[in-house]
Design a protein around this motif. Structure first.
Motif, PDB file in Angstrom:
ATOM      1  N   ARG A  10      -4.309  -4.697   5.802  1.00  0.00           N
ATOM      2  CA  ARG A  10      -4.244  -5.147   4.411  1.00  0.00           C
ATOM      3  C   ARG A  10      -5.504  -4.674   3.700  1.00  0.00           C
ATOM      4  O   ARG A  10      -6.503  -4.356   4.343  1.00  0.00           O
ATOM      5  CB  ARG A  10      -4.158  -6.674   4.335  1.00  0.00           C
ATOM      6  N   LEU A  32       9.823   4.567  -0.721  1.00  0.00           N
ATOM      7  CA  LEU A  32       8.531   4.915  -1.303  1.00  0.00           C
ATOM      8  C   LEU A  32       8.669   5.122  -2.802  1.00  0.00           C
ATOM      9  O   LEU A  32       9.654   5.701  -3.266  1.00  0.00           O
ATOM     10  CB  LEU A  32       7.965   6.205  -0.698  1.00  0.00           C
ATOM     11  N   GLU A  33       7.668   4.643  -3.527  1.00  0.00           N
ATOM     12  CA  GLU A  33       7.541   4.959  -4.940  1.00  0.00           C
ATOM     13  C   GLU A  33       6.190   5.631  -5.134  1.00  0.00           C
ATOM     14  O   GLU A  33       5.146   5.056  -4.837  1.00  0.00           O
ATOM     15  CB  GLU A  33       7.631   3.706  -5.804  1.00  0.00           C
ATOM     16  N   SER A  46      -0.379   5.568  -8.384  1.00  0.00           N
ATOM     17  CA  SER A  46      -0.410   4.842  -7.113  1.00  0.00           C
ATOM     18  C   SER A  46       0.761   5.239  -6.229  1.00  0.00           C
ATOM     19  O   SER A  46       1.680   5.943  -6.650  1.00  0.00           O
ATOM     20  CB  SER A  46      -0.380   3.327  -7.358  1.00  0.00           C
ATOM     21  N   SER A  85       3.367   3.357  -3.271  1.00  0.00           N
ATOM     22  CA  SER A  85       3.815   2.119  -2.640  1.00  0.00           C
ATOM     23  C   SER A  85       4.897   2.447  -1.625  1.00  0.00           C
ATOM     24  O   SER A  85       5.830   3.193  -1.930  1.00  0.00           O
ATOM     25  CB  SER A  85       4.353   1.147  -3.697  1.00  0.00           C
ATOM     26  N   LEU A 113       7.524   0.745   1.386  1.00  0.00           N
ATOM     27  CA  LEU A 113       8.152  -0.407   2.008  1.00  0.00           C
ATOM     28  C   LEU A 113       8.893   0.080   3.240  1.00  0.00           C
ATOM     29  O   LEU A 113       9.751   0.958   3.145  1.00  0.00           O
ATOM     30  CB  LEU A 113       9.119  -1.074   1.023  1.00  0.00           C
ATOM     31  N   ARG A 160       5.246  -4.001   2.998  1.00  0.00           N
ATOM     32  CA  ARG A 160       4.787  -3.135   1.922  1.00  0.00           C
ATOM     33  C   ARG A 160       3.334  -2.710   2.141  1.00  0.00           C
ATOM     34  O   ARG A 160       2.489  -3.500   2.558  1.00  0.00           O
ATOM     35  CB  ARG A 160       4.898  -3.856   0.578  1.00  0.00           C
ATOM     36  N   ASN A 211       0.336  -0.512  -0.114  1.00  0.00           N
ATOM     37  CA  ASN A 211      -0.042   0.105  -1.379  1.00  0.00           C
ATOM     38  C   ASN A 211      -1.256   0.999  -1.182  1.00  0.00           C
ATOM     39  O   ASN A 211      -2.238   0.582  -0.554  1.00  0.00           O
ATOM     40  CB  ASN A 211      -0.345  -0.967  -2.430  1.00  0.00           C
ATOM     41  N   GLN A 223      -3.889   4.201  -3.046  1.00  0.00           N
ATOM     42  CA  GLN A 223      -4.387   4.761  -4.291  1.00  0.00           C
ATOM     43  C   GLN A 223      -4.764   6.223  -4.076  1.00  0.00           C
ATOM     44  O   GLN A 223      -5.227   6.608  -3.004  1.00  0.00           O
ATOM     45  CB  GLN A 223      -5.612   3.976  -4.782  1.00  0.00           C
TER      46      GLN A 223
END
Length: 758
Positions: A223, A588-589, A594, A596, A598, A603, A605, A607
């Motif tokens: 995390r 994925l997005e 950014s 992201s 899943l 998830r 995240n 950068q």
């Protein structure tokens, strides 16, 4: 491994032979030396042989030979002869014995051929060899008691540790805790952008405490960011406080083991400031060992950080054996025998000593010191070694003398002729290179200059030099030497990272969309390319790839300029992609701001301002800071997304993304989409080449999919090698939003959402 690149021209129907001579100081680890030969010929070899001759004046205690590829058929082909001071190992399979099957081109030889051995160690002083005015001292005393350790494990749990890294770290830590001795003390500090301590003080390694710690480690998950600075300082304070308050033994060794895979990006992020903070807080009281996990870690930063704090850094390579690498490193440093070890020689007899003070001597390792004698005729000189042991101080001294190795091993005189001098030079150069990374500017400059001078004098390949490849003398004298450039660490990582991404020489075609948005279809079998543009209003979402059989979907959304330019033409670019693999549960997005991901409900995240890698069960991600994102789906296609950053105050343009696909042959024949429909090739014919509107861009007639189209010879840009400027790809340009080459119309590929099919 080192990588070199050599380019030569070879005449047709001629042969060339490369002879590479490699010298290596074998490092004793876990009580043995290892000679490793990586064997990956990719095909059966007409004349293949490995021959090893070992000569050890102290006497050989044992020799073990094994290989990862030795089958029951190949094992009897390994010949091994061992006498008191010599060993001979040979492995020479015939062409047919190498083959996986009779007459086929596949080889059984694929892996590592390893020889492990050790020498007899009769004296506490070790072995000293004096030849031609130089000496080498190998110090590894037998039968010493282990010194208890106080170890703080500082473990990175940031988002980039997601997947295999965090799993392998858990497994390694569980095994390490199992092996802690009851006289040891330990602590666990987990960090991301927050710092969490298992307990606020050092804990004795009793069975109960270890069991509790293992339960704590089992819950380790990834995390957040990466706050290396505060995590290390917390570990230092804990050790110093417990030592001052006498909660841990006075006669013990203090160490911190840092495991991280990324750059600091929270709290203090300046590597030099972190190094200064750690050095000031530590004050030389404890050792810091840094383990850099993966290819994206700043290993140079960790290396200096550790060396300034009486430790060392080690790279942990991602792979199935990463758990064993982590556990193996701890096994190396977990059993100190001596601390503050000094090897002393007469001041009036020895000069130009390599490092002769060592913070620790670990069980199964060895200290090596070399120097130059002032008097080449010196026959005897006094050697003394002192250090701090567990129960009492260690001290031993003795006189030694030079031996005539040419007489002892007359047939191998070439081996012993000047090896002590070259070993002294090698150690000196390595230590100068380390000094060139720290200290004042003058100290760095002087160390670099001296290292370069010695590298050239002794023909060593270093980061400061290149390897010279010489040709045999001919009647016209020696040809000009060739230079083989050694890759730097950065270049090696980049080569590993982007191998297979450059279109030149890549075996399969690449399909891409980049710029305003330009679609390019590479066709290597035709040595050609097709290209077209798709224009629509900003905000439109297109389906680029859809493979219903494998469950893969890629949609992209376009964005327009900030305002309409003077010429009235609105440029549009892809700024956001949605990627789904239904079978793997991956989503994925990726946008210009950014990333992201899943996977199975979890998830992560990321950068763009970080460099990191994630290795999951079904998807691997490699993010290179402000440049590229590589997405590799297990046993399937690979996507490369490039980030194009624009000056933030630019009056018109915005940041945008480029999308590239590789390994598309792994998708099903039913794959479709604006890009996907071309993955299995396209048949066309070009005729009637004629002048176009622009002289350098001729027109032609193309017959494709039952249509007759007017096409123009032009070019589009491929940005994989150069994100800023790109490289031109010549192609046949299809006008009118690709009409005639794409199935249907461009509007047929518009969908209502980033992860939708309609």
């Amino acid at each position: 491994m080192e990588k070199f690149s050599v380019s030569v021209n070879i005449a047709a129907n001629s042969n060339v032979t490369f002879v590479l001579t490699h010298e290596e100081l074998l490092q004793r680890k876990m009580g043995q030396y290892e000679v490793l030969t990586r064997v990956k010929p990719k095909q059966p070899i007409q004349e293949f042989q490995i021959v090893a001759n070992i000569y050890e004046p102290q006497g050989i205690s044992y020799v073990d030979t094994h290989a990862t590829f030795l089958s029951n058929e190949l094992l009897p082909l390994v010949e091994k002869t061992v006498t008191e001071k010599k060993a001979h190992i040979a492995f020479s399979p015939s062409l047919e014995q190498q083959r996986k099957c009779p007459g086929c081109g596949e080889t059984l030889l694929d892996g590592d051929f390893i020889i492990n051995y050790d020498v007899n160690r009769a004296t506490s002083l070790g072995d000293i060899q004096i030849i031609n005015g130089y000496f080498v001292h190998f110090f590894a005393p037998p039968n010493l008691a282990r010194v208890p350790t106080n170890v703080v494990f500082v473990i990175d749990r940031s988002g980039s540790m997601w997947g295999n890294k965090i799993r392998q770290t858990r497994e390694a830590m569980l095994a390490i805790l199992e092996d802690l001795k009851e006289e040891d003390y330990f602590a666990i500090i987990l960090f991301d952008d927050q710092i969490d301590c298992w307990k606020e003080t050092m804990t004795k390694a009793t069975k109960e405490n270890l069991s509790e710690a293992q339960e704590y480690i089992k819950s380790l998950s990834d995390r957040g960011g990466t706050n290396i600075n505060d995590a290390l300082l917390r570990g230092v304070r804990m050790l110093l406080t417990d030592k001052a308050e006498k909660r841990i033994p006075a006669r013990s060794v203090d160490m911190i083991i840092l495991l991280t895979d990324g750059m600091p990006n929270y709290s203090e992020t300046n590597p030099k400031k972190i190094q200064a903070n750690m050095h000031a807080a530590n004050s030389g009281n404890m050792s810091l060992f840094s383990l850099g996990f993966g290819n994206d870690v700043d290993y140079g930063f960790l290396n200096v950080l550790s060396q300034e704090n009486k430790g060392l850094a080690r790279r942990i390579f991602e792979g199935s054996d990463a758990t064993l690498q982590l556990k193996g490193f701890y096994d190396e440093v977990s059993s100190p025998l001596l601390s503050e070890v000094n090897l002393r020689y007469p001041d009036n007899a020895v000069e130009s000593l390599t490092t002769n003070h060592f913070s620790q001597l670990f069980n199964g390792s060895e200290i090596v010191v070399a120097g130059r004698l002032m008097d080449n005729k010196l026959d005897n000189f006094l050697v003394e070694v002192v250090g701090q042991g567990f129960e009492e101080d260690f001290q031993v001294q003795s006189q030694t003398s030079a031996l005539d190795w040419g007489t002892i091993y007359p047939e191998e005189e070439y081996i012993f002729g000047d090896f002590t001098e070259r070993l002294w030079a090698y150690l000196t150069i390595q230590q100068l290179l380390e000094k060139s990374k720290s200290g004042t500017m003058d100290e760095k400059s002087n160390a670099t200059a001296r290292a370069l001078e010695m590298s050239l004098q002794y023909n060593f390949v270093t980061p400061l030099t290149s390897m010279v490849v010489t040709k045999p003398e001919t009647e016209d004298k020696t040809d000009s030497p060739l230079i083989a450039n050694k890759m730097t660490e950065e270049e090696r990582q980049r080569a590993d990272r982007f191998s297979g991404l450059a279109h030149h020489g890549y075996s399969s075609p690449t399909y891409l969309v980049d710029g305003d948005p330009h679609f390019v279809i590479e066709l290597p079998d035709k040595d050609d390319a097709l290209c077209f543009n798709i224009n629509d209003k900003p905000g439109t979402i297109f389906t680029l790839v859809e493979d219903t059989k494998s469950g893969i979907l890629v949609n992209g959304q376009i964005i327009g300029d900030k305002q309409i330019p003077v010429d009235g033409k609105i440029n549009t670019y892809f700024w956001r992609f949605g990627i789904i693999h239904k079978s793997f549960g991956v989503r994925l997005e990726v946008s210009t701001t950014s990333i992201s991901m899943l996977e199975d409900g979890k998830r992560v995240n990321l950068q763009w301002y970080n460099t990191t890698s994630l290795k999951g069960d079904n998807v691997d991600i490699l993010l290179t800071k402000d440049r590229s994102l590589t997405i590799t789906l297990k046993d399937s296609v690979k996507f490369l997304i490039l980030l194009h950053k624009v000056w933030k105050d630019h009056p018109f343009h915005r940041d945008y993304l480029g999308f590239y696909t590789l390994d598309t042959h792994l998708l099903s024949p039913s794959v479709h989409g604006l890009l996907g429909q071309f993955y299995h090739g396209i048949e066309y014919e070009v005729t009637n080449l004629r002048p176009g509107e622009v002289p350098e861009k001729p027109d032609a007639t193309m017959f494709v999919k039952g249509h007759e189209l007017n096409v123009t010879r032009g070019w589009q840009r491929d940005f994989r090698r150069d994100v800023k400027n790109g490289e031109n790809i010549t192609c046949w340009f299809i006008h009118n939003n690709g009409t005639g080459i794409i199935d249907g119309e461009a509007s047929d590929y518009i969908v209502s959402g980033l992860f939708k099919t309609v």
